[in-house]
Design an enzyme around this catalytic site. Structure first.
Site, PDB file in Angstrom:
ATOM      1  N   GLY A  52      18.840  -6.686   3.697  1.00  5.81           N
ATOM      2  CA  GLY A  52      18.078  -5.533   4.062  1.00  5.81           C
ATOM      3  C   GLY A  52      17.255  -5.940   5.222  1.00  5.81           C
ATOM      4  O   GLY A  52      17.302  -6.649   5.832  1.00  5.81           O
ATOM      5  N   SER A  61       3.233  -3.268  -0.769  1.00 11.73           N
ATOM      6  CA  SER A  61       2.992  -2.285   0.125  1.00 11.73           C
ATOM      7  C   SER A  61       1.598  -1.685   0.313  1.00 11.73           C
ATOM      8  O   SER A  61       0.926  -1.580  -0.828  1.00 11.73           O
ATOM      9  CB  SER A  61       3.930  -1.119  -0.041  1.00 11.73           C
ATOM     10  OG  SER A  61       3.784   0.261   0.603  1.00 11.73           O
ATOM     11  N   TYR A  79       8.011   5.454  -6.406  1.00 10.93           N
ATOM     12  CA  TYR A  79       7.845   4.144  -5.702  1.00 10.93           C
ATOM     13  C   TYR A  79       6.795   3.271  -5.596  1.00 10.93           C
ATOM     14  O   TYR A  79       6.809   2.126  -5.700  1.00 10.93           O
ATOM     15  CB  TYR A  79       8.338   4.534  -4.113  1.00 10.93           C
ATOM     16  CG  TYR A  79       8.186   3.557  -3.244  1.00 10.93           C
ATOM     17  CD1 TYR A  79       8.714   2.338  -3.071  1.00 10.93           C
ATOM     18  CD2 TYR A  79       6.923   3.661  -2.183  1.00 10.93           C
ATOM     19  CE1 TYR A  79       8.389   1.242  -2.284  1.00 10.93           C
ATOM     20  CE2 TYR A  79       6.594   2.814  -1.395  1.00 10.93           C
ATOM     21  CZ  TYR A  79       7.215   1.605  -1.210  1.00 10.93           C
ATOM     22  OH  TYR A  79       7.186   0.653  -0.347  1.00 10.93           O
ATOM     23  N   LYS A 126       5.604  -0.690  -7.095  1.00 13.09           N
ATOM     24  CA  LYS A 126       4.944  -1.514  -6.311  1.00 13.09           C
ATOM     25  C   LYS A 126       3.629  -2.093  -7.006  1.00 13.09           C
ATOM     26  O   LYS A 126       3.403  -3.421  -7.094  1.00 13.09           O
ATOM     27  CB  LYS A 126       4.593  -1.222  -4.846  1.00 13.09           C
ATOM     28  CG  LYS A 126       5.720  -1.036  -3.916  1.00 13.09           C
ATOM     29  CD  LYS A 126       6.338  -2.328  -3.785  1.00 13.09           C
ATOM     30  CE  LYS A 126       7.854  -2.253  -3.225  1.00 13.09           C
ATOM     31  NZ  LYS A 126       8.606  -3.732  -3.097  1.00 13.09           N
ATOM     32  N   ASN A 155      13.962   8.798   6.882  1.00 14.60           N
ATOM     33  CA  ASN A 155      12.780   9.264   6.421  1.00 14.60           C
ATOM     34  C   ASN A 155      11.600   8.698   7.417  1.00 14.60           C
ATOM     35  O   ASN A 155      10.540   9.414   7.471  1.00 14.60           O
ATOM     36  CB  ASN A 155      12.498   8.766   4.999  1.00 14.60           C
ATOM     37  CG  ASN A 155      13.638   9.356   3.828  1.00 14.60           C
ATOM     38  OD1 ASN A 155      13.608  10.412   3.838  1.00 14.60           O
ATOM     39  ND2 ASN A 155      13.994   8.592   3.159  1.00 14.60           N
ATOM     40  N   ASN A 156      11.705   7.582   7.602  1.00 11.69           N
ATOM     41  CA  ASN A 156      10.731   7.083   8.394  1.00 11.69           C
ATOM     42  C   ASN A 156      10.655   7.416  10.211  1.00 11.69           C
ATOM     43  O   ASN A 156      11.548   7.710  10.544  1.00 11.69           O
ATOM     44  CB  ASN A 156      10.738   5.272   8.243  1.00 11.69           C
ATOM     45  CG  ASN A 156      10.661   4.935   6.870  1.00 11.69           C
ATOM     46  OD1 ASN A 156      11.494   4.462   6.273  1.00 11.69           O
ATOM     47  ND2 ASN A 156       9.550   5.200   6.531  1.00 11.69           N
ATOM     48  N   ASP A 215       1.743  12.525   1.729  1.00 15.63           N
ATOM     49  CA  ASP A 215       1.172  11.612   2.910  1.00 15.63           C
ATOM     50  C   ASP A 215      -0.328  11.590   2.956  1.00 15.63           C
ATOM     51  O   ASP A 215      -0.910  12.313   2.895  1.00 15.63           O
ATOM     52  CB  ASP A 215       1.555  12.155   4.552  1.00 15.63           C
ATOM     53  CG  ASP A 215       2.720  11.827   4.894  1.00 15.63           C
ATOM     54  OD1 ASP A 215       3.197  10.774   4.655  1.00 15.63           O
ATOM     55  OD2 ASP A 215       3.203  12.669   5.764  1.00 15.63           O
TER      56      ASP A 215
END
Ligand code: UD1
Length: 338
Positions: free
Chosen positions: A10, A125, A150, A154, A198-199, A298
């Site tokens: 990755g 993250s 998600y 984490k 997405n980023n 966000d």
């Protein structure tokens, strides 16, 4: 010394495999290739002059993982990247995220404990902080209720490491990344988003390459100087180097606590518009963009306090936003030609 890198084909995993090999470690990669390509192993070899070992394994495959650890009893430590990371997808398909990120990590930790592998560097993250009450965020800032499955995975991964260390001879270094971007200087490895990115940065580079017509800026009515969200963008090579330092801290017995946590960012916040402007400045290209609505989930602004990583790890991000944009663009041109 053999280091297992899960998710090593990755984006961050491949850059870390390069840095590990450049520092003299023997790297063995496992990956289920659900979001990457085995060719990356050859690119890592082209850059570092040595081909890492590779096996296609899904962490959810307990038997496969058991056999793998049985065959590789010389693994000294693990750097664990293998996980899904798309926030929106996790909202749509939470169980996929829980199974892959949480069950997969349970299997990995089980095998590590069984085989006496007692050191792990974990890919976490800044998402664990949610909407922070005060900026910049330090490692002691409160962990907020996760905004997405998600984010929850984490947080769960971090908690599993703390709990495992309490009752076992087990050390972990949790690295909380801010917004990784950019690509290797060679342009041989980088982020390879599948489908519509997405980023922000892959969307910018694909727009510049003519793959996407218009970038949508997700809201310009936030309480920030130019109204757009603020993030702490960090070059993936800086990030990869921090993994080697975190690993060596444990290998050399320098860690003070069994489970340590570090923020990895530059400490600088940049708005979406500043990122677009930096890209346009360093490439001389114009990005076609429009202002769209806010994106659900966000946070307004987040950037890191890097003091702990600077002082304790002796690590500091060296590359600036311009370099992130240049290397990301070089990489985009490389993949557009493939
Ligand atoms: C998110 C996650 C982070 C994860 C990272 C990688 C959260 C809070 N953050 O970061 O944990 O590691 O994804 O997948 O869950 N933007 C646009 N237009 C676009 C794309 C993005 O304006 O087309 C804006 C976003 O609204 C945001 C900024 O750019 O303000 C950065 O977005 P993005 O690159 O997706 O990263 P994060 O959401 O910050």
């Amino acid at each position: 010394m053999k280091i297992l890198v899960t998710g090593g084909t990755g984006y961050i995993g491949s850059h870390t495999a390069v840095e590990l090999q450049n520092s003299g470690y023997e790297v063995i990669v496992i990956d289920n290739l659900c979001n990457s390509n085995a060719d990356v192993i050859d690119r890592v070899a082209d850059i570092s002059g040595k081909k890492p070992e590779f096996e296609k394994i899904d962490l959810c495959d307990r038997e496969g993982l058991q056999k793998f650890f049985g065959k590789n009893s010389d693994i000294k430590a693990v750097i664990h990247f293998a996980a899904l990371k798309a926030v929106g997808e996790s909202v749509q398909n939470p169980l996929l995220y829980y199974r892959n990120n949480i069950s997969g990590m349970i299997n990995l930790l089980d095998e590590m404990l069984k085989c006496g592998v007692d050191k792990i560097v974990y890919s976490s993250s800044c998402t664990v902080y949610g909407e922070a009450d005060a900026l910049p965020v330090t490692e002691d800032s409160p962990i907020k209720k996760a905004e997405s499955p998600y984010g929850f995975t984490k947080q769960a991964g971090e908690q599993m490491l703390f709990d495992t260390a309490r009752v076992n001879d087990f050390k972990s270094c949790i690295l909380r990344y801010f917004n990784p971007t950019g690509a290797h200087d060679s342009a041989l490895i980088g982020e390879l988003p599948i489908g519509v990115p997405n980023n922000l940065v892959p969307y910018i580079t694909q727009t510049a390459a003519g793959i996407r017509e218009t970038l949508t800026v997700n809201g310009n009515d936030y309480d920030t100087p130019d109204g757009t969200n603020i993030r702490d963008y960090i070059h993936v090579t800086d990030l990869a180097k921090a993994h080697v330092i975190a690993l060596e801290r444990m290998l050399n017995g320098k860690n003070i606590e069994k489970t340590e946590v570090f923020n990895l960012g530059t400490g600088r916040g940049n708005s979406v518009m500043e990122v677009i402007n930096a890209f346009e400045k360093v490439t001389g290209l114009k990005i076609k963009y429009r202002i769209g609505p806010r994106r659900q989930g966000d946070v307004v602004s987040i950037y890191s306090d890097t003091g702990k990583a600077n002082q304790i790890l002796g690590w500091k991000a060296e590359r600036d936003l311009d370099n992130m944009m240049l290397t990301a663009w070089k990489w985009q041109k490389h993949i557009s030609e493939l």
